[in-house]
Design a protein around this motif. Structure first.
Motif, PDB file in Angstrom:
ATOM      1  N   TRP A  80      37.249  38.563  43.415  1.00 29.13           N
ATOM      2  CA  TRP A  80      37.786  37.620  42.457  1.00 29.13           C
ATOM      3  C   TRP A  80      36.723  36.905  41.703  1.00 29.13           C
ATOM      4  CZ3 TRP A  80      40.394  39.136  46.501  1.00 29.13           C
ATOM      5  CH2 TRP A  80      41.707  39.534  46.290  1.00 29.13           C
ATOM      6  N   LEU A 132      38.192  41.247  38.391  1.00 29.29           N
ATOM      7  CA  LEU A 132      39.503  40.765  38.855  1.00 29.29           C
ATOM      8  C   LEU A 132      39.456  39.087  38.805  1.00 29.29           C
ATOM      9  CD1 LEU A 132      42.216  40.916  40.604  1.00 29.29           C
ATOM     10  CD2 LEU A 132      40.907  41.433  42.609  1.00 29.29           C
ATOM     11  N   ARG A 185      41.979  35.223  39.557  1.00 31.73           N
ATOM     12  CA  ARG A 185      43.251  34.805  39.764  1.00 31.73           C
ATOM     13  C   ARG A 185      43.290  33.323  39.190  1.00 31.73           C
ATOM     14  NH1 ARG A 185      45.072  34.599  46.027  1.00 31.73           N
ATOM     15  NH2 ARG A 185      45.297  36.745  45.303  1.00 31.73           N
ATOM     16  N   ASP A 197      47.474  37.368  39.495  1.00 33.86           N
ATOM     17  CA  ASP A 197      46.097  38.359  39.640  1.00 33.86           C
ATOM     18  C   ASP A 197      45.992  39.273  38.414  1.00 33.86           C
ATOM     19  OD1 ASP A 197      45.082  37.105  41.692  1.00 33.86           O
ATOM     20  OD2 ASP A 197      45.571  38.712  43.281  1.00 33.86           O
ATOM     21  N   GLU A 204      43.856  42.267  36.355  1.00 38.34           N
ATOM     22  CA  GLU A 204      42.637  43.222  36.209  1.00 38.34           C
ATOM     23  C   GLU A 204      42.357  43.496  34.959  1.00 38.34           C
ATOM     24  OE1 GLU A 204      41.998  46.013  40.171  1.00 38.34           O
ATOM     25  OE2 GLU A 204      43.837  46.212  39.229  1.00 38.34           O
ATOM     26  N   VAL A 208      51.223  36.201  41.739  1.00 33.51           N
ATOM     27  CA  VAL A 208      51.114  35.576  43.116  1.00 33.51           C
ATOM     28  C   VAL A 208      52.003  34.645  43.493  1.00 33.51           C
ATOM     29  CG1 VAL A 208      49.375  34.370  44.574  1.00 33.51           C
ATOM     30  CG2 VAL A 208      48.511  36.044  43.007  1.00 33.51           C
ATOM     31  N   LYS A 233      42.089  34.209  49.231  1.00 36.39           N
ATOM     32  CA  LYS A 233      42.650  35.203  48.147  1.00 36.39           C
ATOM     33  C   LYS A 233      43.627  36.073  48.864  1.00 36.39           C
ATOM     34  CE  LYS A 233      40.137  34.125  44.683  1.00 36.39           C
ATOM     35  NZ  LYS A 233      40.851  33.096  43.714  1.00 36.39           N
ATOM     36  N   GLU A 234      43.505  36.430  50.157  1.00 36.61           N
ATOM     37  CA  GLU A 234      44.140  37.196  50.935  1.00 36.61           C
ATOM     38  C   GLU A 234      44.558  37.051  52.344  1.00 36.61           C
ATOM     39  OE1 GLU A 234      43.060  41.829  49.146  1.00 36.61           O
ATOM     40  OE2 GLU A 234      41.353  40.562  50.413  1.00 36.61           O
TER      41      GLU A 234
END
Lengths: 560, 560
Positions: free
Chosen positions: A81, A97, A99, A151, A153, A180, B355-356
């Motif tokens: 990110w 990408l 966020r 998020d 892209e 998200v 993030k994940e």
């Protein structure tokens, strides 16, 4: 990952005794509900089928928009990110990408424009109906509430005309957008409204007098007479919804600079041989004499919260840690509802041994201030710019060497300006400010030191002047006419200390440990304390100290 | 500057009515006293004359010894005091000035030997009767109590034989000695006794169990059976006279390293994009559910002291400060009298967006620990050496990469070793220590991470595992088998959060501001907290956490 986030159902508590009638009624209702449900189901299935058909026919973007499942560490893809603030010309023609929050969005025919925001940085995002955005995707985008986290892209593009409204000068062309976390559609107030330039109007409201402790109710006020009605977000609303208010660019910048002030403070001191200490905030008996303290029960003892680490930092010096500092909360149960008082704030305390003279300390503290002010200016140019957009302020003037005036000289300046001031008593806020103005006019500085305060104005641990016992080896530092630092050489002789404690009418017994610490060989020493919030508040002229404290505490505010 | 420090006379209160008889008696007594005084005066004058004569005849050192006046910023000479730790071979044959304590002194015929101490450094000083020291000066020197602070001018000399008992390897030959501040002749205990190597005996006493909250009384104990009786200073005495105890070399070193631990912690985090925040310690209502909190009255509201900045640091993240840390006191009203519990301690808190996956956080925290441990080793070699002289410890083993075990793996190891452990409940202290031993044997590390704790063992804000709701995305870090860090991914969905709060039987209403902060777009995130004192305590194996806290607070201690 297109499904709705799993929302765990709320379970109601059941199990009370019910009457037969009630049970029958409930049964009927249940049957009715079931029928309705079945009908709905059939209808839904039909609609879904229609939708799927439409999707197959029209939507070339399936899988490129939607809500993500609750992120629960399901997988680690190691995708990268990029921060909004880092998206610039060097990334043009790359798909990246990010966020971020949706700061703004509008749909204009076949075009959707978004502004994304991360910290205080913003970037424009475009989605145009076509290869990369279906009608459904555009509709989805337009339905995402502001402040939701997404998020995205996107392809980085050089825009056709310069983007003035965002911090980033490149544009993003959407490839995919996944939500998200959705915001509620109604915010307590709009970030944009809370980010507007602070005006004199608001200035006046934020200035709270002791006589009117209640913060005035919110109002909408015609602000810009020539254009449209602008909403003014009042301090109380901001503080009640602090998490939203802290998202505004100026606040984002203020608390980044404030973190930096602490850092600069530490850097200078560590470089000069200081160590960081931690002293207790739970104090047995009373703290420094006992007025304005918060009291509490400590198991079965009486305790109070430390008003300052004063006695403890001095004890550390007597324990051979010769240069110490502490950055920690202090607590004052003072019923003052003003623009600059807080019941809990961060005190940056310093204490050090001196060899002969309290100017050893004073000179070093002056250097420390210069180091901090120059450091802010050098490291936080971007933040200063952002803060000044909401809180316009005149640049902070600091000619070197730092101006030092004696208290008597200060009083003389006030008298010459026709202001009443007792030469043997402290300055009040009004006279402090007046003197600040006079000093600025005469010496062209926003920062100066006033020293040799009268004895009456200083606490018992202050060393008297050897040449005049009515004055003390003490000083205050002023920024824009308000005090940010208070300090002095301390008494390191136990008998003189006891004498001064008694003179102030304070009980000696609770201070026994402190007094005794000077009985086993004592180093001459002194120190001072900075109010962290005050430094930021006065440097940026933020009008109200609450603008320099994330979650302020005053006599009427204990939440959030 | 030879005169005695001016001691302000204590004034008694007089002025009561007296009887005639009393007055007569007093008059007689006064006359008697006056006669006596006159006689005394004449005698004194005679003696003084004799003394002066002697001085003129014998004392070639007048003006080179004596007590200084109380240092009260009378003058600034800009003389340079050199630190004891900086006096070395490079200064041989120079006359220098130091200010330090008298650590030790003995007179042997025409020789006086002193040891000066500044911080943890010591140096030998010699005065020999002759050109630079008169008999009177030697007598004066021998009369200065230990721990007094003196200014000594002296010639730096290479000693004839190596000095083993001091940190500095050169010797000082006195030219002048002035007492800055005299110690009382009787200390609560001798620095030397309090500096002795900690033995198993003391280890046992310092380990306090909950069943015996009273710290045992001091004892003298035959320690070194082969030599002489050595005095053992017990923990209670040390804590009651903390300022003296903190002067011991090991404590001087411990708190210098501890300041460094805070510094290393900050360095790493700032380098990695974190900002420092300050959140309130005065909390409205209850804190995180309300058990073990100190309660107090805040004007006319009910308040308590923060058990941790947990809820506030999460709110900061929701306010777009995406990586934050805080170093601040936290308060636990827990009635635990153990070797590792404190009612007030410094929590080094971290919170960051992820993030994940929570391993993003876990990996960074592992790196932070490595950075701190390596930093201690690299920067504090001298302090480590000094600490190990009093608190012998095995070097801290940290193989890389950091060992990570799941909670289930940990339980399996315990079960295989025949230890009872519920796989769905937390480890107690004993099992933690046992597991630490097993891990050290198997993997050769003093530092490891245990993760995926059972739900029952973790607070309501902990994110459950997506693949098994009985386990959580949480972890603890262990040093020498004791916990120093606790952390997790947090719940960022308000509905799931409410569900978990209710499951723990905690009231939802007081947590409203906190829960609402997730309703306006929430970032997935996690964090952890380090106990500052625990890091030092376990790194150096100090046996008791009170050895890593300047002024500890436990259920029975609120002073000094």
């Amino acid at each position: 990952m297109q499904d709705q986030a799993v929302q765990p159902p709320e379970q109601g508590a059941e199990g009370e005794q019910k009457s037969k009638k009630q049970l029958q009624r409930e049964k009927k209702e249940a049957e009715k509900a079931q029928k309705k449900q079945e009908h709905q189901k059939a209808q839904n299935a039909q609609e879904q089928q229609q939708q799927q058909q439409q999707v197959q026919e029209e939507d070339n973007c399936v899988g490129r928009y939607g809500d993500l499942n609750l992120i629960q560490s399901q997988e680690r893809t190691n995708r990268k990110w990029i921060k909004v603030g880092d998206v610039d010309q060097t990334l043009v023609n790359q798909v990246i990408l990010v966020r971020a929050r949706i700061h703004n969005s509008r749909v204009k025919g076949k075009l959707a424009f978004l502004v994304l925001r991360e910290n205080y940085n913003t970037i424009q995002v475009v989605a145009e109906k076509g290869e990369f955005a279906s009608a459904k995707m555009l509709k989805f985008i337009s339905g995402i509430p502001l402040e939701s986290v997404v998020d995205i892209e996107a392809l980085v593009k050089q825009p056709n005309k310069e983007i003035l409204s965002c911090t980033q000068k490149v544009e993003l062309e959407v490839r995919s957008i996944k939500v998200v976390s959705r915001s509620l559609p109604m915010l307590p107030f709009q970030i944009e409204d809370a980010s507007r330039r602070i005006t004199d109007f608001e200035d006046g409201v934020q200035e709270m007098k002791q006589e009117e402790p209640q913060i005035k109710q919110d109002k909408q006020e015609k602000q810009d007479k020539n254009e449209k009605q602008q909403i003014q977000v009042m301090l109380k609303t901001r503080l009640d919804n602090r998490v939203i208010d802290l998202r505004t660019p100026a606040k984002q910048a203020i608390f980044r600079v404030q973190s930096g002030i602490g850092l600069l403070f530490r850097e200078f001191l560590v470089e000069n041989g200081f160590i960081e200490i931690h002293t207790p905030k739970l104090i047995g008996g009373t703290s420094e004499g006992g007025t304005n303290v918060f009291k509490l029960k400590y198991f079965n003892q009486d305790a109070c919260l430390a008003q300052s680490p004063q006695l403890y930092k001095q004890m550390c010096l007597m324990a051979d840690y010769d240069r110490v500092f502490e950055v920690a909360p202090v607590f004052r149960a003072e019923n003052s509802n003003t623009h600059r008082h807080q019941c809990e704030f961060i005190s940056m305390d310093i204490e050090m041994v001196i060899k002969e003279h309290f100017t050893e300390l004073l000179d070093l503290m002056g250097d420390l201030c210069i180091y901090m002010f120059k450091g802010i200016e050098k490291r936080y140019q971007k933040e200063i710019e952002i803060i000044s957009q909401q809180f316009p302020f005149e640049p902070f003037k600091i000619p070197e060497p730092v101006l030092k005036l004696t208290f008597e000289e200060g009083v003389k300046m006030l008298h010459e300006a026709g202001v009443n001031q007792d030469p043997n008593d402290d300055l009040d806020t009004t006279n402090e400010k007046t003197l600040g103005k006079l000093v600025r006019e005469k010496y062209g500085t926003d920062f100066y030191i006033l020293h040799r305060y009268p004895k009456k104005a200083r606490p018992f641990y202050t060393m008297p002047c050897h040449d005049d016992p009515n004055y003390t080896l003490s000083y205050d530092f002023f920024m824009r006419g308000e005090e940010i630092v208070s300090g002095a050489q301390r008494v390191h002789d136990p008998e003189l200390l006891i004498k001064q404690i008694k003179e102030k009418g304070i009980a000696v017994e609770p201070l026994k440990d402190y007094i005794d610490s000077f009985r086993y060989g004592a180093f001459p020493h002194g120190g001072c304390a900075f109010g962290l919030e005050r430094v930021a508040f006065l440097y940026f002229n933020l009008k109200n100290i609450r603008n320099a404290c994330m979650f302020p505490r005053d006599p009427v505010r204990l939440f959030p």
